[in-house]
Motif scaffolding. Sequence first.
Motif, mmCIF file in Angstrom:
data_model
loop_
_atom_site.group_PDB
_atom_site.id
_atom_site.type_symbol
_atom_site.label_atom_id
_atom_site.label_comp_id
_atom_site.label_asym_id
_atom_site.label_seq_id
_atom_site.Cartn_x
_atom_site.Cartn_y
_atom_site.Cartn_z
ATOM 1 N N LYS A 314 0.741 -1.131 0.117
ATOM 2 C CA LYS A 314 -0.100 0.002 0.047
ATOM 3 C C LYS A 314 0.795 1.267 0.031
ATOM 4 O O LYS A 314 0.717 2.064 -0.626
ATOM 5 N N LEU A 315 1.992 1.200 0.910
ATOM 6 C CA LEU A 315 2.832 2.307 0.904
ATOM 7 C C LEU A 315 3.629 2.558 -0.324
ATOM 8 O O LEU A 315 3.902 3.643 -0.883
ATOM 9 N N ILE A 316 4.239 1.390 -0.947
ATOM 10 C CA ILE A 316 4.945 1.462 -2.038
ATOM 11 C C ILE A 316 4.072 1.997 -3.177
ATOM 12 O O ILE A 316 4.564 2.862 -4.161
ATOM 13 N N LYS A 317 2.902 1.837 -3.447
ATOM 14 C CA LYS A 317 1.850 2.112 -4.389
ATOM 15 C C LYS A 317 1.721 3.494 -4.170
ATOM 16 O O LYS A 317 1.502 4.465 -5.167
ATOM 17 N N ALA A 318 1.484 4.199 -2.787
ATOM 18 C CA ALA A 318 1.323 5.567 -2.847
ATOM 19 C C ALA A 318 2.543 6.544 -3.115
ATOM 20 O O ALA A 318 2.372 7.429 -3.266
ATOM 21 N N LEU A 319 3.694 5.895 -2.700
ATOM 22 C CA LEU A 319 4.866 6.449 -2.461
ATOM 23 C C LEU A 319 6.016 6.442 -3.610
ATOM 24 O O LEU A 319 6.769 7.551 -3.837
ATOM 25 N N VAL A 320 6.070 5.293 -4.149
ATOM 26 C CA VAL A 320 7.048 5.130 -5.007
ATOM 27 C C VAL A 320 6.672 5.578 -6.489
ATOM 28 O O VAL A 320 5.925 5.014 -7.030
ATOM 29 N N PRO A 321 7.360 6.452 -7.008
ATOM 30 C CA PRO A 321 6.651 7.057 -8.593
ATOM 31 C C PRO A 321 7.124 6.027 -9.829
ATOM 32 O O PRO A 321 7.773 5.218 -9.698
ATOM 33 N N ASP A 322 6.414 6.516 -10.607
ATOM 34 C CA ASP A 322 6.594 6.091 -11.896
ATOM 35 C C ASP A 322 7.484 6.945 -12.912
ATOM 36 O O ASP A 322 8.084 6.667 -13.892
ATOM 37 N N PHE A 323 7.523 8.342 -12.503
ATOM 38 C CA PHE A 323 7.635 9.640 -13.358
ATOM 39 C C PHE A 323 9.321 9.137 -13.063
ATOM 40 O O PHE A 323 9.925 8.616 -12.251
ATOM 41 N N ALA A 324 10.214 10.228 -13.967
ATOM 42 C CA ALA A 324 11.590 10.125 -14.066
ATOM 43 C C ALA A 324 12.260 10.888 -12.766
ATOM 44 O O ALA A 324 11.343 11.791 -11.968
ATOM 45 N N VAL A 325 13.107 10.272 -12.290
ATOM 46 C CA VAL A 325 13.922 10.844 -11.007
ATOM 47 C C VAL A 325 14.456 12.068 -11.334
ATOM 48 O O VAL A 325 15.056 12.591 -12.311
ATOM 49 N N GLY A 326 13.857 13.166 -10.349
ATOM 50 C CA GLY A 326 14.265 14.451 -10.501
ATOM 51 C C GLY A 326 13.058 15.189 -11.276
ATOM 52 O O GLY A 326 13.088 16.689 -11.098
ATOM 53 N N CYS A 327 12.021 14.696 -11.544
ATOM 54 C CA CYS A 327 10.740 15.293 -12.023
ATOM 55 C C CYS A 327 10.350 16.126 -10.885
ATOM 56 O O CYS A 327 10.180 17.364 -11.176
ATOM 57 N N ARG A 328 10.401 15.811 -9.523
ATOM 58 C CA ARG A 328 10.100 16.622 -8.553
ATOM 59 C C ARG A 328 11.332 16.723 -7.734
ATOM 60 O O ARG A 328 12.210 15.876 -7.862
ATOM 61 N N ARG A 329 11.845 17.561 -6.969
ATOM 62 C CA ARG A 329 12.784 17.655 -5.958
ATOM 63 C C ARG A 329 13.279 16.700 -5.313
ATOM 64 O O ARG A 329 12.512 16.108 -4.517
ATOM 65 N N LEU A 330 14.523 16.053 -5.519
ATOM 66 C CA LEU A 330 14.782 14.881 -4.800
ATOM 67 C C LEU A 330 15.128 15.349 -3.296
ATOM 68 O O LEU A 330 15.797 16.488 -2.998
ATOM 69 N N THR A 331 14.872 14.290 -2.362
ATOM 70 C CA THR A 331 15.185 14.743 -0.997
ATOM 71 C C THR A 331 15.659 13.533 -0.252
ATOM 72 O O THR A 331 15.343 12.400 -0.602
ATOM 73 N N PRO A 332 16.514 13.837 0.595
ATOM 74 C CA PRO A 332 17.104 12.698 1.551
ATOM 75 C C PRO A 332 15.949 12.245 2.385
ATOM 76 O O PRO A 332 15.878 11.195 2.724
ATOM 77 N N ALA A 333 15.123 13.156 2.977
ATOM 78 C CA ALA A 333 13.811 12.998 3.714
ATOM 79 C C ALA A 333 14.162 11.773 4.736
ATOM 80 O O ALA A 333 13.665 10.834 4.928
ATOM 81 N N ILE A 334 15.302 12.305 5.581
ATOM 82 C CA ILE A 334 15.858 11.382 6.680
ATOM 83 C C ILE A 334 14.810 10.963 7.690
ATOM 84 O O ILE A 334 14.102 11.693 8.172
ATOM 85 N N GLY A 335 14.376 9.766 7.839
ATOM 86 C CA GLY A 335 13.686 8.975 8.739
ATOM 87 C C GLY A 335 12.084 9.163 8.317
ATOM 88 O O GLY A 335 11.375 8.346 9.123
ATOM 89 N N TYR A 336 11.782 9.662 6.907
ATOM 90 C CA TYR A 336 10.529 9.861 6.650
ATOM 91 C C TYR A 336 9.895 8.552 6.423
ATOM 92 O O TYR A 336 8.807 8.189 6.725
ATOM 93 N N LEU A 337 10.357 7.771 5.410
ATOM 94 C CA LEU A 337 9.898 6.461 4.921
ATOM 95 C C LEU A 337 9.762 5.519 6.155
ATOM 96 O O LEU A 337 8.705 4.956 6.201
ATOM 97 N N GLU A 338 10.537 5.552 7.013
ATOM 98 C CA GLU A 338 10.766 4.765 8.111
ATOM 99 C C GLU A 338 9.501 5.033 9.280
ATOM 100 O O GLU A 338 8.828 4.286 9.761
ATOM 101 N N SER A 339 9.112 6.317 9.360
ATOM 102 C CA SER A 339 7.935 6.747 10.093
ATOM 103 C C SER A 339 6.602 6.397 9.649
ATOM 104 O O SER A 339 5.841 6.184 10.378
ATOM 105 N N LEU A 340 6.694 6.267 8.206
ATOM 106 C CA LEU A 340 5.229 5.761 7.942
ATOM 107 C C LEU A 340 4.860 4.458 8.109
ATOM 108 O O LEU A 340 3.751 4.280 7.949
ATOM 109 N N SER A 341 5.596 3.477 8.603
ATOM 110 C CA SER A 341 5.426 2.125 9.095
ATOM 111 C C SER A 341 5.027 2.211 10.554
ATOM 112 O O SER A 341 4.721 0.952 11.003
ATOM 113 N N ALA A 342 5.272 3.183 11.301
ATOM 114 C CA ALA A 342 4.871 3.342 12.550
ATOM 115 C C ALA A 342 3.248 2.917 12.818
ATOM 116 O O ALA A 342 2.404 3.198 12.147
#
Length: 562
Positions: A314-342
Amino acid sequence: MTSNVSYAVSERPLGTPRHVRIVTIGAGASGINMIRTLREKLSDYEHVVYDKNPSVGGTWYENRYPGCRCDIPAHNYQFSWKKNPAWSTFFAKAEEIERYLCDICRESDLGTSIKTSHVVKSAIWSEEESLWHLKVENTESKELFDDFCHFLLDATGILNKWKWPDIPGLNNFKGDLLHTANWPKDFEYSGKRVAVIGNGSSGVQLVPAIQKDVKELVHFVRSPLWVTPPPQQMLFAMKSESILEDIKMEGDKYTPEQIEKFASDPEYYLKYMKIVEEQINNRFPGTIKDSDIARYTKQALTQYMKATLKGDEKLIKALVPDFAVGCRRLTPAIGYLESLSAENVRVVTDTITEVGEHTIKTSTREEIEIDVLICATGFDVSFCPRFPIIGREGNLQDLWKDALPRAYMSSSVPGFPNYFMFLGPNAPIGHGSVFTITEHVATYIANIILKCQTESILSLAPSTEALDDFYEHINAFMPRTAWASTCRSWFKNGKEDGPVTALHPGSRIHWFHMLEKFRGEDFVYTREKKNRFSYLGNGFSTKELGDGDPSWYLGTLKSTAK
């Protein structure tokens, strides 16, 4: 040959500067650096910087939400002329960057040129006087007064005019309604049911910062985004330079011993800065669409994100893009993906249809009860000025509201003489550290002002033909990049398929190179006298007068070198 009896030789030596008054709007990084650059480059001028806030710092004064920090490595997010080996973390927090800017103003006595709590309300160009006439408000005294300048420099930036999302019923919410860019001091969110709208640069920092303390966190996500591994992890994993093997960190913090090493060995510190800088600059090849490196990067980031999301479909479908890398600003987003599983976090991709007094309603007719509604929904990135700027061609507000914002080399506009911007349309705002970017803009502008001062030029503005040619190149180049791919991005003013208005058509180094020389042939001039060579003056040069070295061209004696 006939003589021109109406022409008279000026008695000023070649190089004599004409007195000018300069007004800069904004005391963030760009405005602060401009003060220093003008002091180094010019003489016989006045300069005042107006800023709407009660203190300097711009973005780093205004943004104070939990987790707020820069996503450019701290040792590269600084002025080249004011290195700070004491940055405490790999990515500096907002308060540390703000303190850095305040310290610079105090230590270099730049604050004497700055008037805080002052808002420019309008600017009108007078062709007869070759002046900008300004209305300025002192927001503390409420006094409205007139000012003028020969050159108007707009350093207000792009990411500072925050906006609410367009959601029905938003103002009816009876709980705590916040925007990340207007965070209340000491706001208490612990133990509450919190909704966060948006997963841009602010949202991905805020969510992990508050997740552990809130009772429930409902995160509304409209678009997927590419999240990179922490850059220090990627950098140090490469071990391409021996210096990287010696960097001592605890998590993302530099150890006291490492900070001391940076401070005590300038050569070692510079080498580290240059390695990190080169890694940042090397991102550009990955934005070239359909290149081998772009394909590899997309594959690697997909694997990283899926692994970090623990395979949650569910999270993969919501968050992992199909579009090209860099289309939106790339971000390290430290701890973000991990927090979504809490356990206390829920990601919602359904559209918000309405906000009630204590609820959020979605397109599936669900009503979610919350205590706090936080909008991490970004800024007005239309480049449209906040106040009327009226030049030869009318009001820039109207021109850019009704058409795409276009600026010559991101800094000037046809029909608006002696008006220059920092980080205007199609600047390299997404390419790396804004500090070194603004240094190059400041030098470019200062050299133009010096040319006007010493060559009897009253005003100048780029020609329409030059702007048209510049944008013909931009429009032809952008389809090569990931930035022009289909995704919702502030690079395209929040649109999915609109033209790229925020980024430079090339690498960061490409932009630096472009600004090295002023292309005077692209500009339209108004001069003090009809004869363009009247500035040659009385046959003498300022280089041979005064206390300078009149034979500098032979070299400098050590005894006289400064």
